[in-house]
Design a protein around this motif. Sequence first.
Motif, PDB file in Angstrom:
ATOM      1  N   TYR A 143       0.460   3.533  -3.019  1.00 20.84           N
ATOM      2  CA  TYR A 143      -0.844   4.202  -2.992  1.00 20.84           C
ATOM      3  C   TYR A 143      -0.815   5.406  -2.052  1.00 20.84           C
ATOM      4  CZ  TYR A 143      -5.349   4.942  -0.668  1.00 20.84           C
ATOM      5  OH  TYR A 143      -6.436   5.501  -0.074  1.00 20.84           O
TER       6      TYR A 143
ATOM      7  N   ARG B 213       1.088   8.167  -3.575  1.00 15.97           N
ATOM      8  CA  ARG B 213       0.284   8.780  -4.628  1.00 15.97           C
ATOM      9  C   ARG B 213      -0.696   9.784  -4.021  1.00 15.97           C
ATOM     10  NH1 ARG B 213      -4.174   5.031  -7.002  1.00 15.97           N
ATOM     11  NH2 ARG B 213      -5.524   6.158  -5.564  1.00 15.97           N
TER      12      ARG B 213
ATOM     13  N   GLN C  94     -21.377  -4.993 -12.322  1.00 14.93           N
ATOM     14  CA  GLN C  94     -21.038  -4.444 -13.633  1.00 14.93           C
ATOM     15  C   GLN C  94     -21.209  -5.475 -14.740  1.00 14.93           C
ATOM     16  OE1 GLN C  94     -20.770  -1.322 -14.178  1.00 14.93           O
ATOM     17  NE2 GLN C  94     -20.559  -1.717 -16.371  1.00 14.93           N
TER      18      GLN C  94
ATOM     19  N   THR D  21     -18.852   7.186 -10.928  1.00 15.18           N
ATOM     20  CA  THR D  21     -19.389   8.174 -11.875  1.00 15.18           C
ATOM     21  C   THR D  21     -20.901   7.987 -12.013  1.00 15.18           C
ATOM     22  OG1 THR D  21     -17.345   7.708 -13.070  1.00 15.18           O
ATOM     23  CG2 THR D  21     -18.898   9.210 -14.123  1.00 15.18           C
TER      24      THR D  21
ATOM     25  N   ASN E 168     -14.924   1.794  -9.746  1.00 16.07           N
ATOM     26  CA  ASN E 168     -14.676   3.211 -10.017  1.00 16.07           C
ATOM     27  C   ASN E 168     -15.546   3.781 -11.133  1.00 16.07           C
ATOM     28  OD1 ASN E 168     -12.492   4.403  -8.216  1.00 16.07           O
ATOM     29  ND2 ASN E 168     -11.748   2.355  -8.666  1.00 16.07           N
ATOM     30  N   GLN E 169     -15.897   2.965 -12.133  1.00 17.09           N
ATOM     31  CA  GLN E 169     -16.793   3.521 -13.152  1.00 17.09           C
ATOM     32  C   GLN E 169     -18.194   3.707 -12.572  1.00 17.09           C
ATOM     33  OE1 GLN E 169     -18.160   0.991 -16.499  1.00 17.09           O
ATOM     34  NE2 GLN E 169     -16.612  -0.441 -15.820  1.00 17.09           N
TER      35      GLN E 169
ATOM     36  N   TYR F 113       0.806  -1.227   0.000  1.00 17.34           N
ATOM     37  CA  TYR F 113       0.000   0.000   0.000  1.00 17.34           C
ATOM     38  C   TYR F 113       0.838   1.276   0.000  1.00 17.34           C
ATOM     39  CZ  TYR F 113      -3.432  -3.491   1.257  1.00 17.34           C
ATOM     40  OH  TYR F 113      -4.211  -4.616   1.249  1.00 17.34           O
TER      41      TYR F 113
ATOM     42  N   PRO G 154      -7.644   4.440 -16.627  1.00 15.99           N
ATOM     43  CA  PRO G 154      -8.450   3.382 -17.248  1.00 15.99           C
ATOM     44  C   PRO G 154      -9.410   2.705 -16.267  1.00 15.99           C
ATOM     45  CG  PRO G 154      -6.106   3.078 -17.711  1.00 15.99           C
ATOM     46  CD  PRO G 154      -6.206   4.134 -16.673  1.00 15.99           C
ATOM     47  N   LYS G 155      -9.095   2.798 -14.970  1.00 19.50           N
ATOM     48  CA  LYS G 155      -9.941   2.149 -13.962  1.00 19.50           C
ATOM     49  C   LYS G 155     -11.215   2.941 -13.697  1.00 19.50           C
ATOM     50  CE  LYS G 155      -6.702  -0.818 -11.982  1.00 19.50           C
ATOM     51  NZ  LYS G 155      -6.693  -1.647 -13.186  1.00 19.50           N
ATOM     52  N   THR G 156     -11.216   4.217 -14.092  1.00 16.92           N
ATOM     53  CA  THR G 156     -12.311   5.083 -13.682  1.00 16.92           C
ATOM     54  C   THR G 156     -13.363   5.268 -14.768  1.00 16.92           C
ATOM     55  OG1 THR G 156     -11.112   7.000 -14.452  1.00 16.92           O
ATOM     56  CG2 THR G 156     -10.835   6.413 -12.142  1.00 16.92           C
ATOM     57  N   GLN G 157     -13.186   4.625 -15.919  1.00 12.45           N
ATOM     58  CA  GLN G 157     -14.163   4.843 -16.973  1.00 12.45           C
ATOM     59  C   GLN G 157     -14.703   3.538 -17.537  1.00 12.45           C
ATOM     60  OE1 GLN G 157     -12.289   7.071 -19.984  1.00 12.45           O
ATOM     61  NE2 GLN G 157     -10.487   5.791 -20.075  1.00 12.45           N
ATOM     62  N   PRO G 158     -15.862   3.630 -18.195  1.00 12.87           N
ATOM     63  CA  PRO G 158     -16.443   2.415 -18.780  1.00 12.87           C
ATOM     64  C   PRO G 158     -15.468   1.770 -19.748  1.00 12.87           C
ATOM     65  CG  PRO G 158     -17.973   4.258 -18.934  1.00 12.87           C
ATOM     66  CD  PRO G 158     -16.684   4.822 -18.454  1.00 12.87           C
ATOM     67  N   LYS G 159     -15.599   0.468 -19.912  1.00 12.80           N
ATOM     68  CA  LYS G 159     -14.721  -0.249 -20.842  1.00 12.80           C
ATOM     69  C   LYS G 159     -14.836   0.371 -22.224  1.00 12.80           C
ATOM     70  CE  LYS G 159     -13.793  -4.821 -19.110  1.00 12.80           C
ATOM     71  NZ  LYS G 159     -12.747  -4.252 -18.265  1.00 12.80           N
TER      72      LYS G 159
ATOM     73  N   ASP H 223     -10.407  -7.238 -13.080  1.00  8.42           N
ATOM     74  CA  ASP H 223     -10.290  -5.794 -12.864  1.00  8.42           C
ATOM     75  C   ASP H 223     -11.482  -5.222 -12.086  1.00  8.42           C
ATOM     76  OD1 ASP H 223      -9.302  -3.256 -12.834  1.00  8.42           O
ATOM     77  OD2 ASP H 223      -9.319  -2.946 -15.010  1.00  8.42           O
TER      78      ASP H 223
ATOM     79  N   VAL I 284      -7.386   2.314  -4.438  1.00 12.09           N
ATOM     80  CA  VAL I 284      -6.082   1.736  -4.091  1.00 12.09           C
ATOM     81  C   VAL I 284      -5.596   0.861  -5.252  1.00 12.09           C
ATOM     82  CG1 VAL I 284      -4.862   0.251  -2.459  1.00 12.09           C
ATOM     83  CG2 VAL I 284      -6.678   1.759  -1.634  1.00 12.09           C
TER      84      VAL I 284
ATOM     85  N   ALA J 252     -18.015  -5.780 -23.771  1.00 16.85           N
ATOM     86  CA  ALA J 252     -18.235  -4.689 -22.820  1.00 16.85           C
ATOM     87  C   ALA J 252     -18.362  -5.186 -21.381  1.00 16.85           C
ATOM     88  CB  ALA J 252     -19.483  -3.903 -23.213  1.00 16.85           C
TER      89      ALA J 252
ATOM     90  N   THR K  43      -4.336   5.378 -13.117  1.00 14.19           N
ATOM     91  CA  THR K  43      -5.661   5.129 -12.532  1.00 14.19           C
ATOM     92  C   THR K  43      -6.769   5.398 -13.545  1.00 14.19           C
ATOM     93  OG1 THR K  43      -4.702   5.920 -10.465  1.00 14.19           O
ATOM     94  CG2 THR K  43      -7.055   5.599 -10.456  1.00 14.19           C
TER      95      THR K  43
ATOM     96  N   ALA L 221     -11.449  -3.189  -9.684  1.00 17.99           N
ATOM     97  CA  ALA L 221     -11.279  -1.751  -9.390  1.00 17.99           C
ATOM     98  C   ALA L 221     -11.974  -0.924 -10.463  1.00 17.99           C
ATOM     99  CB  ALA L 221      -9.800  -1.397  -9.319  1.00 17.99           C
ATOM    100  N   ASN L 222     -11.949  -1.393 -11.694  1.00 17.85           N
ATOM    101  CA  ASN L 222     -12.629  -0.711 -12.785  1.00 17.85           C
ATOM    102  C   ASN L 222     -14.148  -0.741 -12.571  1.00 17.85           C
ATOM    103  OD1 ASN L 222     -13.464  -1.444 -16.160  1.00 17.85           O
ATOM    104  ND2 ASN L 222     -12.986   0.567 -15.366  1.00 17.85           N
TER     105      ASN L 222
ATOM    106  N   PHE M 247     -15.840  -9.112 -16.626  1.00 16.76           N
ATOM    107  CA  PHE M 247     -16.457  -9.107 -15.295  1.00 16.76           C
ATOM    108  C   PHE M 247     -17.181 -10.423 -14.998  1.00 16.76           C
ATOM    109  CE2 PHE M 247     -16.471  -4.460 -16.336  1.00 16.76           C
ATOM    110  CZ  PHE M 247     -15.448  -4.136 -15.464  1.00 16.76           C
TER     111      PHE M 247
END
Lengths: 132, 253
Positions: free
Chosen positions: A24, A27, B184, B236, B232-233, A21, A90-95, B226, B214, B148, A88, B228-229, B152
Motif C-alpha cells: 500500500y 502504491r 451500505q 463518492t 469507498n463508494q 502495508y 472495483p472498490k470505489t464504485q457501487p456494486k 468487502d 489500504v 446489490a 482499487t 473497503a468497497n 454486505f
Amino acid sequence: MSERRPYRRPMSPTWWANPPYRAYTLRELTGVAVAIYGLVLFFGLVCLALGPGAYDGYLAFLRSPFSIVLHLLLLAAMVYHVVTWFETLPKTQPKLIVDGKPFPAKKMTDIAIKVGAGCSLVLLLIAIWVGR
Amino acid sequence: MPEAATAVKTVELKILRYRPASDERPAFGSFKVPYTEDMSVLEALQTIKDTLDGTLSFRWSCRMAVCGSCGMMINGKPQLACNTLLRNLPPGPVTIEPLNNFPIERDLVVSVGDFVKKIESIYPYIIPKEPKTVAEGPYLQTPAQLAAYESFSDCINCMLCYAACPQFGENPNFIGPGAMALLQRYNGDSRDGGQQKRLDTIHGEDGVWSCTAVGYCSEVCPKQVDPANAVNQNKTNSAFDFFLRFLRPGGAR
C-alpha cells in the motif's frame, strides 16, 4: 469493585513500512513518481517557451544516461501505479449487477488494465507516427 | 521405556496476557498443548483454559465462523481462532494477541463498546421508502436488487477489519469498515429510504474520509463482505452530497 483498566497498545510508528502495508505504501509513493514525471514534462514546456536554445538543452537532458535511467524507473513506477489503480477501481464504485449477479471485481480489473494498455499502445503508435 | 514411543506432538502458543488487577502492561506467556491434525487455534486455547491455566480469558461461542466472537491476531494477522487450523500455520510457536487497534480489557478480550455505538449511529434497520400496512402486502425485491446489497449483509461483526485498518488505529473515532458495510447493506436496499439520514452521519474525518483505501480490511474479512468497497463508494456519495446539498430542498444550512 471493577478491575477494569483497558490498555491501549500503541501503534508501531513504522507500520507503513512492513507487510501487509508495504504494498500500500509503495502504491501511494508511486504517486510521487507520477508527479516527478509531470514536472519533467512541465520543465520541457517552460524550456519551449524560453526559446530554441533552452529547448535544445532540454532535449540534450532527455538524451542523457541519467534521464534514460530516470525514465525507466518512472515507467516502472507508473506501471505499478496503473495496475494498483485498477485493482482499487472495483472498490470505489457501487456494486455492478450484470444479469442479476454481482460483476466479479477481478474481471473488472482485468478489463480496465487491458483497455489502459490498449490506449497506451494507440498513443505510442500515434506518437511514433507524428514523430516520423 | 514406552514413554518416548508415546510422546505426543505438541504446539507452543505465545499468548499476550493482560490482567488489569495485577499487570502494569501486557506481556507474553507461553503454553504447550498436545497437537492434533484437526485442531483449531480456538481448541488449543480451550485446552489451555481447561488443563493449564483457567484464568486465560478469550471470547468464543459458535466454533464455526458465524458468531464473530473469537477474532484475534494470530501470527500478526487478524483471524477468527475457530476458523484457523494449526496445521495451516507455519511450524514453530504460534503468536496470539488480542485484536489490534482496540483497548485490551483482559488477555485476548478487547473493548467492543465503541464499535457497537458506531453500528447504532448509522440507523441499522430498514427505513421504508413508503410505509405499508400488513394488509397492503410485503415489500417485494428482485434477485438483482438483492444482489446489490447481499454481500454486505453477511457481516458477522467480528471486527477483524478494524484490526486490519491502520487509519482506525490512528483515529479511533473513524467510523471504520464494519459499520460502513452495515450502512451500505441498508443504503443499497431497494426497499430503504433512509440514505440521506445515514449519509449525514458519515461526512468528515470521523466518517468515510479517514479511509485511504489500504484495502487490507477486505482481505482479512472471513465472510468476503468487502467492507473497503462499502467505505469507498460512500466517499463518492459523501462528496456528491457536499457539492449538491445546495440544490436539495432544506439541504444547505
